[in-house]
Design a protein around this motif. Structure first.
Motif, PDB file in Angstrom:
ATOM      1  N   ARG A  34     -37.445  15.750 -40.784  1.00  0.00           N
ATOM      2  CA  ARG A  34     -38.818  15.335 -40.508  1.00  0.00           C
ATOM      3  C   ARG A  34     -38.910  13.828 -40.684  1.00  0.00           C
ATOM      4  O   ARG A  34     -38.425  13.284 -41.675  1.00  0.00           O
ATOM      5  N   CYS A  35     -39.511  13.167 -39.727  1.00  0.00           N
ATOM      6  CA  CYS A  35     -39.761  11.725 -39.813  1.00  0.00           C
ATOM      7  C   CYS A  35     -41.271  11.545 -39.893  1.00  0.00           C
ATOM      8  O   CYS A  35     -41.992  11.918 -38.965  1.00  0.00           O
ATOM      9  N   GLN A  36     -41.739  10.985 -40.991  1.00  0.00           N
ATOM     10  CA  GLN A  36     -43.170  10.968 -41.274  1.00  0.00           C
ATOM     11  C   GLN A  36     -43.615   9.596 -41.784  1.00  0.00           C
ATOM     12  O   GLN A  36     -42.935   8.973 -42.595  1.00  0.00           O
ATOM     13  N   MET A  37     -44.762   9.160 -41.294  1.00  0.00           N
ATOM     14  CA  MET A  37     -45.376   7.946 -41.815  1.00  0.00           C
ATOM     15  C   MET A  37     -46.163   8.289 -43.070  1.00  0.00           C
ATOM     16  O   MET A  37     -47.020   9.178 -43.044  1.00  0.00           O
ATOM     17  N   MET A  38     -45.850   7.627 -44.154  1.00  0.00           N
ATOM     18  CA  MET A  38     -46.582   7.820 -45.396  1.00  0.00           C
ATOM     19  C   MET A  38     -47.605   6.693 -45.499  1.00  0.00           C
ATOM     20  O   MET A  38     -47.296   5.586 -45.971  1.00  0.00           O
ATOM     21  N   TRP A  39     -48.808   6.963 -45.034  1.00  0.00           N
ATOM     22  CA  TRP A  39     -49.816   5.928 -44.868  1.00  0.00           C
ATOM     23  C   TRP A  39     -50.222   5.293 -46.182  1.00  0.00           C
ATOM     24  O   TRP A  39     -50.596   4.109 -46.218  1.00  0.00           O
ATOM     25  N   GLU A  40     -50.156   6.036 -47.269  1.00  0.00           N
ATOM     26  CA  GLU A  40     -50.600   5.463 -48.546  1.00  0.00           C
ATOM     27  C   GLU A  40     -49.713   4.300 -48.983  1.00  0.00           C
ATOM     28  O   GLU A  40     -50.159   3.396 -49.684  1.00  0.00           O
ATOM     29  N   SER A  41     -48.442   4.312 -48.548  1.00  0.00           N
ATOM     30  CA  SER A  41     -47.525   3.262 -48.979  1.00  0.00           C
ATOM     31  C   SER A  41     -47.102   2.333 -47.846  1.00  0.00           C
ATOM     32  O   SER A  41     -46.408   1.345 -48.089  1.00  0.00           O
ATOM     33  N   GLY A  42     -47.494   2.655 -46.607  1.00  0.00           N
ATOM     34  CA  GLY A  42     -47.096   1.816 -45.480  1.00  0.00           C
ATOM     35  C   GLY A  42     -45.629   1.925 -45.148  1.00  0.00           C
ATOM     36  O   GLY A  42     -45.029   0.999 -44.588  1.00  0.00           O
ATOM     37  N   LEU A  43     -45.006   3.065 -45.473  1.00  0.00           N
ATOM     38  CA  LEU A  43     -43.580   3.265 -45.264  1.00  0.00           C
ATOM     39  C   LEU A  43     -43.345   4.534 -44.459  1.00  0.00           C
ATOM     40  O   LEU A  43     -44.052   5.525 -44.624  1.00  0.00           O
ATOM     41  N   ARG A  44     -42.356   4.515 -43.595  1.00  0.00           N
ATOM     42  CA  ARG A  44     -41.967   5.690 -42.823  1.00  0.00           C
ATOM     43  C   ARG A  44     -40.715   6.289 -43.456  1.00  0.00           C
ATOM     44  O   ARG A  44     -39.784   5.566 -43.814  1.00  0.00           O
ATOM     45  N   MET A  45     -40.715   7.596 -43.609  1.00  0.00           N
ATOM     46  CA  MET A  45     -39.610   8.260 -44.296  1.00  0.00           C
ATOM     47  C   MET A  45     -39.049   9.387 -43.452  1.00  0.00           C
ATOM     48  O   MET A  45     -39.790  10.202 -42.901  1.00  0.00           O
ATOM     49  N   THR A  46     -37.715   9.429 -43.348  1.00  0.00           N
ATOM     50  CA  THR A  46     -37.030  10.561 -42.740  1.00  0.00           C
ATOM     51  C   THR A  46     -36.446  11.427 -43.847  1.00  0.00           C
ATOM     52  O   THR A  46     -35.766  10.920 -44.739  1.00  0.00           O
ATOM     53  N   TYR A  47     -36.741  12.716 -43.787  1.00  0.00           N
ATOM     54  CA  TYR A  47     -36.149  13.680 -44.708  1.00  0.00           C
ATOM     55  C   TYR A  47     -35.105  14.498 -43.945  1.00  0.00           C
ATOM     56  O   TYR A  47     -35.379  15.006 -42.859  1.00  0.00           O
ATOM     57  N   VAL A  48     -33.930  14.609 -44.524  1.00  0.00           N
ATOM     58  CA  VAL A  48     -32.881  15.490 -44.010  1.00  0.00           C
ATOM     59  C   VAL A  48     -32.578  16.483 -45.124  1.00  0.00           C
ATOM     60  O   VAL A  48     -32.043  16.100 -46.177  1.00  0.00           O
ATOM     61  N   ILE A  49     -32.935  17.736 -44.908  1.00  0.00           N
ATOM     62  CA  ILE A  49     -32.806  18.752 -45.955  1.00  0.00           C
ATOM     63  C   ILE A  49     -31.909  19.882 -45.468  1.00  0.00           C
ATOM     64  O   ILE A  49     -32.181  20.496 -44.434  1.00  0.00           O
ATOM     65  N   ARG A  50     -30.849  20.110 -46.215  1.00  0.00           N
ATOM     66  CA  ARG A  50     -29.992  21.269 -45.938  1.00  0.00           C
ATOM     67  C   ARG A  50     -30.216  22.294 -47.036  1.00  0.00           C
ATOM     68  O   ARG A  50     -30.201  21.960 -48.230  1.00  0.00           O
ATOM     69  N   VAL A  51     -30.424  23.542 -46.645  1.00  0.00           N
ATOM     70  CA  VAL A  51     -30.604  24.641 -47.590  1.00  0.00           C
ATOM     71  C   VAL A  51     -29.471  25.625 -47.359  1.00  0.00           C
ATOM     72  O   VAL A  51     -29.259  26.084 -46.230  1.00  0.00           O
ATOM     73  N   ARG A  52     -28.732  25.949 -48.406  1.00  0.00           N
ATOM     74  CA  ARG A  52     -27.601  26.861 -48.243  1.00  0.00           C
ATOM     75  C   ARG A  52     -27.473  27.797 -49.439  1.00  0.00           C
ATOM     76  O   ARG A  52     -27.828  27.438 -50.568  1.00  0.00           O
ATOM     77  N   ARG A  53     -26.987  28.975 -49.174  1.00  0.00           N
ATOM     78  CA  ARG A  53     -26.757  29.960 -50.217  1.00  0.00           C
ATOM     79  C   ARG A  53     -25.333  29.803 -50.747  1.00  0.00           C
ATOM     80  O   ARG A  53     -24.375  29.744 -49.971  1.00  0.00           O
ATOM     81  N   VAL A  54     -25.210  29.719 -52.047  1.00  0.00           N
ATOM     82  CA  VAL A  54     -23.888  29.601 -52.667  1.00  0.00           C
ATOM     83  C   VAL A  54     -23.817  30.564 -53.846  1.00  0.00           C
ATOM     84  O   VAL A  54     -24.819  30.845 -54.513  1.00  0.00           O
ATOM     85  N   ALA A  55     -22.616  31.058 -54.114  1.00  0.00           N
ATOM     86  CA  ALA A  55     -22.423  31.982 -55.236  1.00  0.00           C
ATOM     87  C   ALA A  55     -22.090  31.234 -56.520  1.00  0.00           C
ATOM     88  O   ALA A  55     -22.542  31.602 -57.605  1.00  0.00           O
ATOM     89  N   VAL A  56     -21.288  30.166 -56.377  1.00  0.00           N
ATOM     90  CA  VAL A  56     -20.827  29.411 -57.535  1.00  0.00           C
ATOM     91  C   VAL A  56     -21.057  27.925 -57.286  1.00  0.00           C
ATOM     92  O   VAL A  56     -20.852  27.434 -56.164  1.00  0.00           O
ATOM     93  N   VAL A  57     -21.497  27.206 -58.304  1.00  0.00           N
ATOM     94  CA  VAL A  57     -21.727  25.765 -58.204  1.00  0.00           C
ATOM     95  C   VAL A  57     -20.582  25.047 -58.906  1.00  0.00           C
ATOM     96  O   VAL A  57     -20.441  25.122 -60.126  1.00  0.00           O
ATOM     97  N   GLU A  58     -19.740  24.379 -58.126  1.00  0.00           N
ATOM     98  CA  GLU A  58     -18.619  23.613 -58.666  1.00  0.00           C
ATOM     99  C   GLU A  58     -18.836  22.133 -58.365  1.00  0.00           C
ATOM    100  O   GLU A  58     -19.175  21.770 -57.236  1.00  0.00           O
ATOM    101  N   GLU A  59     -18.615  21.283 -59.356  1.00  0.00           N
ATOM    102  CA  GLU A  59     -18.953  19.872 -59.219  1.00  0.00           C
ATOM    103  C   GLU A  59     -18.214  19.200 -58.075  1.00  0.00           C
ATOM    104  O   GLU A  59     -18.811  18.456 -57.284  1.00  0.00           O
ATOM    105  N   SER A  60     -16.915  19.448 -57.933  1.00  0.00           N
ATOM    106  CA  SER A  60     -16.153  18.780 -56.879  1.00  0.00           C
ATOM    107  C   SER A  60     -16.684  19.164 -55.498  1.00  0.00           C
ATOM    108  O   SER A  60     -16.814  18.318 -54.608  1.00  0.00           O
ATOM    109  N   GLU A  61     -17.013  20.451 -55.328  1.00  0.00           N
ATOM    110  CA  GLU A  61     -17.527  20.919 -54.038  1.00  0.00           C
ATOM    111  C   GLU A  61     -18.905  20.346 -53.767  1.00  0.00           C
ATOM    112  O   GLU A  61     -19.217  19.926 -52.636  1.00  0.00           O
TER     113      GLU A  61
END
Length: 212
Positions: A34-61
């Protein structure tokens, strides 16, 4: 109790209700932008969000995947305005973990990827709707919006976005005065370039749902 089988579809629907476009959807993950203008701050922000299912959380991965997502975000960001020029980028790698341990929660709170005009974070979301992520120094004014998105993804329930007090203060006393001075001093000509770039940006195309 873990996440339901349709957890990814629920969170895709929640983000789409918040104005995101899902550009990639695989059986175990999806990515939305999503690319959105945040009018309160005068800044435009792009959000890139990945959502994924994982069984185990390993730091290196986790660190390796966040780095790959940061690199891949260049091809997903629809903005042609350079980062750092009233344009920022926030990258979030959200992990849906059925039973995270304390080490996984702590990892999410300390992993931060930095870049010029942007930040990259790991979010560990739990089935009960709780979530864990770092508190970055860059973009601290936009943390209320960021944390709100974390809550939307964790709960799969869209809701109106908050306006951060610090962002509003920066906008009123720093960003908007400078923008107005530049516009009024040059008969509005500086506005033509960003307007033209936004008008000619290629809008992201929604990805099809995976089979099943």
């Amino acid at each position: 109790m873990g996440f339901p089988p349709d957890a990814l579809r629920e969170r895709r629907a929640a983000l789409e209700a918040m104005g995101f476009t899902c550009v990639e959807h695989e059986p175990d993950s999806f990515t939305a932008v999503r690319c959105q203008m945040m009018w309160e701050s005068g800044l435009r922000m792009t959000y890139v969000i990945r959502v994924r299912r994982v069984a185990v959380v390993e730091e290196s991965e986790v660190r390796a995947e966040l780095g790959k997502l940061q690199f891949h975000a260049h091809t997903l960001d629809p903005s042609v305005i350079p980062r750092g020029f009233q344009q920022g980028r926030t990258i979030m790698d959200v992990l849906l973990v059925d039973a995270p341990d304390d080490a996984a929660r702590a990892l999410a709170r300390r992993v931060v990827g930095h870049m010029w005009g942007g930040v990259a974070l790991v979010v560990v979301a739990e089935p009960d709707g709780s979530w864990h992520t770092a508190k970055p120094i860059w973009g601290r004014a936009f943390v209320p919006r960021l944390h709100h998105l974390c809550q939307v993804i964790a709960s799969a329930r869209p809701s109106p976005e908050p306006i951060g007090g610090m962002a509003l203060f920066i906008g009123i006393f720093a960003m908007w005065p400078g923008i107005l001075i530049a516009l009024l001093g040059c008969c509005g000509l500086p506005l033509l370039a960003p307007l033209a770039t936004v008008l000619f940006e290629k809008k992201p195309q929604p990805a099809a749902l995976p089979p099943g």
